[in-house]
Write a protein that holds these residues in place. Sequence first.
Motif, PDB file in Angstrom:
ATOM      1  N   LYS A 193      41.498  38.464  41.298  1.00 33.49           N
ATOM      2  CA  LYS A 193      40.274  39.096  41.787  1.00 33.49           C
ATOM      3  C   LYS A 193      40.643  40.295  42.650  1.00 33.49           C
ATOM      4  O   LYS A 193      41.718  40.353  43.243  1.00 33.49           O
ATOM      5  CB  LYS A 193      39.447  38.125  42.637  1.00 33.49           C
ATOM      6  CG  LYS A 193      38.948  36.918  41.893  1.00 33.49           C
ATOM      7  CD  LYS A 193      37.834  37.280  40.945  1.00 33.49           C
ATOM      8  CE  LYS A 193      37.255  36.038  40.275  1.00 33.49           C
ATOM      9  NZ  LYS A 193      36.157  36.342  39.397  1.00 33.49           N
ATOM     10  N   ARG A 228      45.251  43.806  46.269  1.00 31.94           N
ATOM     11  CA  ARG A 228      44.009  43.389  45.604  1.00 31.94           C
ATOM     12  C   ARG A 228      42.780  44.143  46.089  1.00 31.94           C
ATOM     13  O   ARG A 228      41.660  43.773  45.766  1.00 31.94           O
ATOM     14  CB  ARG A 228      43.811  41.886  45.797  1.00 31.94           C
ATOM     15  CG  ARG A 228      44.885  41.060  45.124  1.00 31.94           C
ATOM     16  CD  ARG A 228      44.660  39.584  45.267  1.00 31.94           C
ATOM     17  NE  ARG A 228      45.835  38.874  44.779  1.00 31.94           N
ATOM     18  CZ  ARG A 228      46.279  37.736  45.296  1.00 31.94           C
ATOM     19  NH1 ARG A 228      45.638  37.155  46.290  1.00 31.94           N
ATOM     20  NH2 ARG A 228      47.358  37.174  44.805  1.00 31.94           N
ATOM     21  N   LEU A 275      48.749  43.784  39.927  1.00 33.62           N
ATOM     22  CA  LEU A 275      47.404  43.359  39.536  1.00 33.62           C
ATOM     23  C   LEU A 275      47.369  42.923  38.074  1.00 33.62           C
ATOM     24  O   LEU A 275      46.730  41.925  37.730  1.00 33.62           O
ATOM     25  CB  LEU A 275      46.392  44.468  39.809  1.00 33.62           C
ATOM     26  CG  LEU A 275      46.099  44.702  41.290  1.00 33.62           C
ATOM     27  CD1 LEU A 275      45.274  45.960  41.482  1.00 33.62           C
ATOM     28  CD2 LEU A 275      45.417  43.493  41.903  1.00 33.62           C
ATOM     29  N   VAL A 292      44.350  41.074  36.271  1.00 36.58           N
ATOM     30  CA  VAL A 292      43.331  42.107  36.492  1.00 36.58           C
ATOM     31  C   VAL A 292      43.657  43.272  35.562  1.00 36.58           C
ATOM     32  O   VAL A 292      44.790  43.740  35.530  1.00 36.58           O
ATOM     33  CB  VAL A 292      43.305  42.572  37.967  1.00 36.58           C
ATOM     34  CG1 VAL A 292      42.238  43.620  38.184  1.00 36.58           C
ATOM     35  CG2 VAL A 292      43.093  41.377  38.898  1.00 36.58           C
ATOM     36  N   LEU A 309      38.927  49.825  36.582  1.00 30.06           N
ATOM     37  CA  LEU A 309      38.834  48.381  36.386  1.00 30.06           C
ATOM     38  C   LEU A 309      38.022  48.036  35.143  1.00 30.06           C
ATOM     39  O   LEU A 309      36.921  48.548  34.953  1.00 30.06           O
ATOM     40  CB  LEU A 309      38.187  47.743  37.631  1.00 30.06           C
ATOM     41  CG  LEU A 309      38.043  46.232  37.643  1.00 30.06           C
ATOM     42  CD1 LEU A 309      39.416  45.569  37.700  1.00 30.06           C
ATOM     43  CD2 LEU A 309      37.198  45.810  38.848  1.00 30.06           C
ATOM     44  N   ALA A 335      36.125  40.463  37.549  1.00 31.35           N
ATOM     45  CA  ALA A 335      37.275  40.662  38.436  1.00 31.35           C
ATOM     46  C   ALA A 335      36.909  40.905  39.898  1.00 31.35           C
ATOM     47  O   ALA A 335      37.750  40.726  40.772  1.00 31.35           O
ATOM     48  CB  ALA A 335      38.116  41.833  37.933  1.00 31.35           C
TER      49      ALA A 335
END
Length: 138
Positions: free
Chosen positions: A43, A79, A115, A120, A128, A134
């Motif tokens: 996440k 993150r 990531l 991710v 993203l 996510a």
Amino acid sequence: MGVKVFYPKGEIQRESYRTKDGKKVPQHHWRVYDLIQQLPVGKVTTYKVICVTLREGSPRSVGTALANNPFAPFIPCHRVIASDRTIGGFCGEKPKTGSKNRSMVSDCDWKLRMLRLEGVRFDDQGRLIAPSLAMWQP
């Protein structure tokens, strides 16, 4: 077996803690680190979400706290991404654009790699993929 990291929790421990440079960690940074510590693997969240959740500071002050994070990767600053859902900075570095012939891997490249290892996903433009899956909301 994981590496143990000393992360001061109590007020007395935090007051006496000093970084490798001998500096105290500001209270705002401690609050950012405490919140970031809750971010689960796989996440991400944004600098803005962190400051709104804390009800203090700005996305820039959150970025400053994370750029100075002495507890990485225990406090998973990698993150935290930009509000436009791009990678953002890492270790005080902004992503470089248009430099394809670099001989060294940048810190932002490491952030992206970490990531991706956590599941991710980002597209070729560094944005993203599947933010609804996510993004973490505290």
